[in-house]
Design an enzyme around this catalytic site. Structure first.
Site, PDB file in Angstrom:
ATOM      1  N   GLN A   1       0.815  -1.214   0.000  1.00  0.00           N
ATOM      2  CA  GLN A   1       0.000   0.000   0.000  1.00  0.00           C
ATOM      3  C   GLN A   1       0.849   1.266   0.000  1.00  0.00           C
ATOM      4  O   GLN A   1       0.421   2.300  -0.513  1.00  0.00           O
ATOM      5  CB  GLN A   1      -0.945   0.006   1.200  1.00  0.00           C
ATOM      6  CG  GLN A   1      -2.176  -0.878   1.002  1.00  0.00           C
ATOM      7  CD  GLN A   1      -3.212  -0.662   2.084  1.00  0.00           C
ATOM      8  OE1 GLN A   1      -2.884  -0.629   3.273  1.00  0.00           O
ATOM      9  NE2 GLN A   1      -4.459  -0.514   1.696  1.00  0.00           N
TER      10      GLN A   1
ATOM     11  N   HIS B   1     -11.411   1.410   9.242  1.00  0.00           N
ATOM     12  CA  HIS B   1     -10.104   1.100   8.657  1.00  0.00           C
ATOM     13  C   HIS B   1     -10.042   1.537   7.198  1.00  0.00           C
ATOM     14  O   HIS B   1      -9.048   2.124   6.756  1.00  0.00           O
ATOM     15  CB  HIS B   1      -9.818  -0.394   8.784  1.00  0.00           C
ATOM     16  CG  HIS B   1      -9.811  -0.886  10.194  1.00  0.00           C
ATOM     17  ND1 HIS B   1      -8.910  -0.423  11.134  1.00  0.00           N
ATOM     18  CD2 HIS B   1     -10.607  -1.781  10.844  1.00  0.00           C
ATOM     19  CE1 HIS B   1      -9.143  -1.010  12.290  1.00  0.00           C
ATOM     20  NE2 HIS B   1     -10.167  -1.832  12.143  1.00  0.00           N
TER      21      HIS B   1
ATOM     22  N   HIS C   1      -6.188   7.813  14.233  1.00  0.00           N
ATOM     23  CA  HIS C   1      -5.345   7.330  13.135  1.00  0.00           C
ATOM     24  C   HIS C   1      -5.641   8.122  11.864  1.00  0.00           C
ATOM     25  O   HIS C   1      -4.729   8.592  11.167  1.00  0.00           O
ATOM     26  CB  HIS C   1      -5.632   5.841  12.924  1.00  0.00           C
ATOM     27  CG  HIS C   1      -4.508   5.068  12.316  1.00  0.00           C
ATOM     28  ND1 HIS C   1      -4.389   4.901  10.958  1.00  0.00           N
ATOM     29  CD2 HIS C   1      -3.463   4.417  12.860  1.00  0.00           C
ATOM     30  CE1 HIS C   1      -3.313   4.170  10.696  1.00  0.00           C
ATOM     31  NE2 HIS C   1      -2.735   3.864  11.833  1.00  0.00           N
TER      32      HIS C   1
ATOM     33  N   GLN D   1      -7.788   4.567   4.839  1.00  0.00           N
ATOM     34  CA  GLN D   1      -7.077   4.258   3.603  1.00  0.00           C
ATOM     35  C   GLN D   1      -7.632   4.996   2.387  1.00  0.00           C
ATOM     36  O   GLN D   1      -6.967   5.060   1.354  1.00  0.00           O
ATOM     37  CB  GLN D   1      -7.103   2.750   3.372  1.00  0.00           C
ATOM     38  CG  GLN D   1      -6.369   1.973   4.454  1.00  0.00           C
ATOM     39  CD  GLN D   1      -6.580   0.476   4.356  1.00  0.00           C
ATOM     40  OE1 GLN D   1      -6.713  -0.067   3.277  1.00  0.00           O
ATOM     41  NE2 GLN D   1      -6.624  -0.195   5.493  1.00  0.00           N
TER      42      GLN D   1
END
Length: 355
Positions: free
Chosen positions: A109, A291, A316, A295
């Site tokens: 990634q 999550h 995050h 991303q």
């Protein structure tokens, strides 16, 4: 601000800010390769028990350096300071090995943004962990993340060649990447109706009763019929491993929720972790789980526009936003809706980034 090679300003990053983990470094590497801007990061992974560069992070640094011809200082295990000055991204065939059970998916990634905006296709092989905690498992990458990237223009074919569990590692994934000049902007606000939920117990070199107990627990929590559960046994791994994956299929999207077996943690607890996360997602109206939300920030920023809804925004994700803003003239507007959060890109230049 310091001056870097090619006359560009050297971006200085505090690696202890926000959640203070490895994502700060990975996002910086990705954006440095795409924009050509050099950076120095200090206090790498300061908020983690074992700070500094671990094998997975070092592999990402060295891989990014190889692909972009970067000049790097501080690229060694345990290093807490790193300077990275990229040159030109060169697409092609590459192979990288973490050497431990460190995440192969996170390394991949890190490289994807630069390679999916390159001028030629690439083929990348990464060896390491494919199914381990604190990282997206291969199934998430293939079924949840990759389809969204492809809807932005690039072609991304992912292959799981070998499973890699903690602590043995030894997994292997292959990515075939066909780039585009510019990414399409996406509005990922409505996932549509939930069509189906399935549970898969992944088992390697471990007793079957573990999988049976996980599936029973998940079925009780989510109300799954027997035909919606299955055991996936594999011997194609270097060591033992277990994961329970809940797949939630909606009209426009598929989410994967995973919990990993661990010594001292019962099969029932493993299943409960994944099933509760899936249930919370289904109860919301969000397109993305927390999550995936993290991303999506980088590709949407590179596209120069877009928005999505998420179950919730995490520290995050907020930390990731701050790093993106250091490299690109963008910001994100986050608003709370009835049972989800809406995230939209705002920028002074909505043209996006192109090769």
């Amino acid at each position: 601000m310091r001056c870097g090679p090619k006359g560009l300003n050297m971006i200085v990053i505090d690696g202890s800010q926000g959640e203070g983990g490895g994502q700060i470094l990975r996002t910086a590497l990705s954006l440095s390769m795409v924009t050509g801007q050099p950076f120095t990061i200090e206090k790498i992974r300061a908020n983690r028990e074992r700070g500094g560069l671990l094998r997975q992070h070092l592999t990402a640094v060295l891989a990014a350096a190889e692909i972009s011809g970067a000049n790097v200082t501080g690229a060694e295990l345990g290093s807490r300071t790193l300077t990275f000055a990229p040159q030109r991204v060169t697409p092609g065939d590459y192979s990288f090995a973490v050497g431990t059970a460190g995440s192969a998916t996170l390394v991949l990634q890190t490289l994807l943004p630069a390679l999916m905006l390159a001028n030629k296709p690439s083929n990348v092989v990464v060896e390491g962990g494919t199914h381990n905690m604190a990282a997206p498992p291969f199934d998430f990458l293939a079924k949840t993340f990759a389809p969204i990237i492809e809807s932005m223009g690039p072609k991304l074919k992912l292959t799981l060649d070998r499973y890699g569990f903690y602590p043995a590692g030894g997994g292997k994934i292959t990515a075939e990447i066909e780039p585009v000049e510019k990414l399409k902007q996406l509005e990922l606000l409505d996932r549509g109706e939930v069509l189906q939920q399935n549970a898969v117990a992944l088992l390697a070199h471990l007793p079957r009763h573990i999988a049976d107990r996980e599936l029973e627990t998940a079925s009780n929590i989510l109300g799954l019929a027997p035909e919606s559960t299955r055991i996936l046994g594999t011997k194609n791994s270097a060591g033992p491993g277990n994961a329970l994956m809940i797949e939630v299929q909606t009209e426009r999207h598929t989410e994967i929720f995973t919990a990993f077996g661990k010594v001292g943690i019962s099969a029932e607890k493993v299943a409960e972790e994944a099933a509760v996360a899936a249930a919370q997602y289904v109860a919301s109206s969000a397109f993305a789980c927390e999550h995936l939300a993290d991303q999506l920030l980088l590709p949407i920023a590179l596209a120069g526009g877009g928005s999505f809804t998420a179950v919730r925004q995490t520290m995050h994700a907020r930390t990731n936003i701050e790093i993106i803003r250091l490299f690109l003239p963008v910001s994100f507007e986050i608003s709370e809706e009835e049972n989800c959060a809406r995230v939209a890109l705002s920028t002074r230049d909505r043209a996006g980034v192109s090769a």
